[in-house]
Scaffold this motif. Structure first.
Motif, mmCIF file in Angstrom:
data_model
loop_
_atom_site.group_PDB
_atom_site.id
_atom_site.type_symbol
_atom_site.label_atom_id
_atom_site.label_comp_id
_atom_site.label_asym_id
_atom_site.label_seq_id
_atom_site.Cartn_x
_atom_site.Cartn_y
_atom_site.Cartn_z
ATOM 1 N N HIS A 12 -6.246 -25.321 -19.307
ATOM 2 C CA HIS A 12 -7.538 -25.303 -18.632
ATOM 3 C C HIS A 12 -8.210 -26.630 -18.956
ATOM 4 O O HIS A 12 -8.418 -26.959 -20.129
ATOM 5 N N GLY A 13 -8.502 -27.413 -17.919
ATOM 6 C CA GLY A 13 -9.116 -28.718 -18.108
ATOM 7 C C GLY A 13 -10.539 -28.756 -17.589
ATOM 8 O O GLY A 13 -10.931 -27.955 -16.742
ATOM 9 N N SER A 14 -11.307 -29.698 -18.091
ATOM 10 C CA SER A 14 -12.685 -29.878 -17.642
ATOM 11 C C SER A 14 -12.695 -30.467 -16.231
ATOM 12 O O SER A 14 -11.686 -30.967 -15.736
ATOM 13 N N ALA A 15 -13.860 -30.437 -15.608
ATOM 14 C CA ALA A 15 -14.003 -30.950 -14.245
ATOM 15 C C ALA A 15 -13.700 -32.440 -14.166
ATOM 16 O O ALA A 15 -13.204 -32.925 -13.147
ATOM 17 N N ASP A 16 -13.949 -33.166 -15.241
ATOM 18 C CA ASP A 16 -13.754 -34.611 -15.205
ATOM 19 C C ASP A 16 -12.424 -35.072 -15.817
ATOM 20 O O ASP A 16 -12.212 -36.265 -16.010
ATOM 21 N N CYS A 17 -11.525 -34.134 -16.103
ATOM 22 C CA CYS A 17 -10.235 -34.553 -16.674
ATOM 23 C C CYS A 17 -9.422 -35.303 -15.617
ATOM 24 O O CYS A 17 -9.562 -35.073 -14.427
ATOM 25 N N ASP A 18 -8.592 -36.199 -16.079
ATOM 26 C CA ASP A 18 -7.694 -36.926 -15.191
ATOM 27 C C ASP A 18 -6.449 -36.056 -15.005
ATOM 28 O O ASP A 18 -5.631 -35.925 -15.919
ATOM 29 N N MET A 19 -6.324 -35.463 -13.821
ATOM 30 C CA MET A 19 -5.243 -34.499 -13.576
ATOM 31 C C MET A 19 -3.862 -35.110 -13.794
ATOM 32 O O MET A 19 -2.963 -34.442 -14.298
ATOM 33 N N SER A 20 -3.686 -36.363 -13.448
ATOM 34 C CA SER A 20 -2.372 -36.985 -13.617
ATOM 35 C C SER A 20 -2.047 -37.190 -15.097
ATOM 36 O O SER A 20 -0.895 -37.038 -15.509
ATOM 37 N N VAL A 21 -3.041 -37.506 -15.912
ATOM 38 C CA VAL A 21 -2.825 -37.675 -17.352
ATOM 39 C C VAL A 21 -2.485 -36.326 -17.986
ATOM 40 O O VAL A 21 -1.556 -36.225 -18.794
ATOM 41 N N VAL A 22 -3.223 -35.286 -17.610
ATOM 42 C CA VAL A 22 -2.948 -33.947 -18.146
ATOM 43 C C VAL A 22 -1.535 -33.510 -17.754
ATOM 44 O O VAL A 22 -0.759 -33.047 -18.592
#
Length: 167
Positions: free
Chosen positions: A121-131
């Motif tokens: 579960h990531g925050s709204a501002d997480c970088d999806m490609s990095v995650v």
């Protein structure tokens, strides 16, 4: 993050705990993580209390799943089942990963091995490609050691932790 006790665990189990802790601490925007077995049982998770401090200091909006890590495990298991069914119906081969972008956060589900899943579960501002990249690294490192014996050991470890915290 307060690491769960790894006393008495095998080196493989300790390594998985270390990989999970590293994933949560090193990747910006990760709120919580769960590793779920093919039958939907939680095997490994980030500390569910970790988000409580952030919630109290930022604002009143929740930043993670409302309940426990078991809630994230249930969501991950459900999404995993749904996408596996869709892939079978569409005859498109096994599901590799699923990403759900929401207004206030993101959910990532990635296959590990033999039906086990990694959910983030990531925050709204997480970088999806990095995650996604770091999840793939975790899967690459964890997949070959997640044997039936290790899954059993992880389940027993979680059960004894929860029994100890309810005393």
């Amino acid at each position: 993050m307060t690491a769960p006790s790894t006393f008495g665990l095998s080196s493989e189990a300790r390594n998985l705990h270390w990989l999970l802790t590293n994933l949560v601490e090193e990747v910006p925007g990760i709120q919580s993580v769960a590793v779920v077995s093919s039958d939907g049982l939680l095997l490994l998770s980030s500390d569910p209390g970790r988000n409580d401090e952030a919630r109290q200091t930022r604002d009143t909006k929740p930043t993670g799943p409302r309940g426990s890590s078991a809630d994230l495990a249930a969501v991950v298991s459900g999404i995993g089942s749904l996408t596996i069914g869709a892939a079978r119906l569409m005859e498109s081969g096994p599901v590799k990963h699923t990403m759900v972008a929401m207004e206030e956060g993101s959910l990532f589900v990635m296959s590990i091995s033999d039906g086990s899943l990694l959910g983030v579960h990531g925050s709204a501002d997480c970088d999806m490609s990095v995650v996604a990249y770091h999840m793939a690294l975790f899967v690459g490192r964890a997949g070959h050691v997640l044997t039936p014996e290790l899954r059993s050991e992880l389940r027993k470890s979680l059960e004894s932790e929860s029994a100890g915290s309810h005393r």
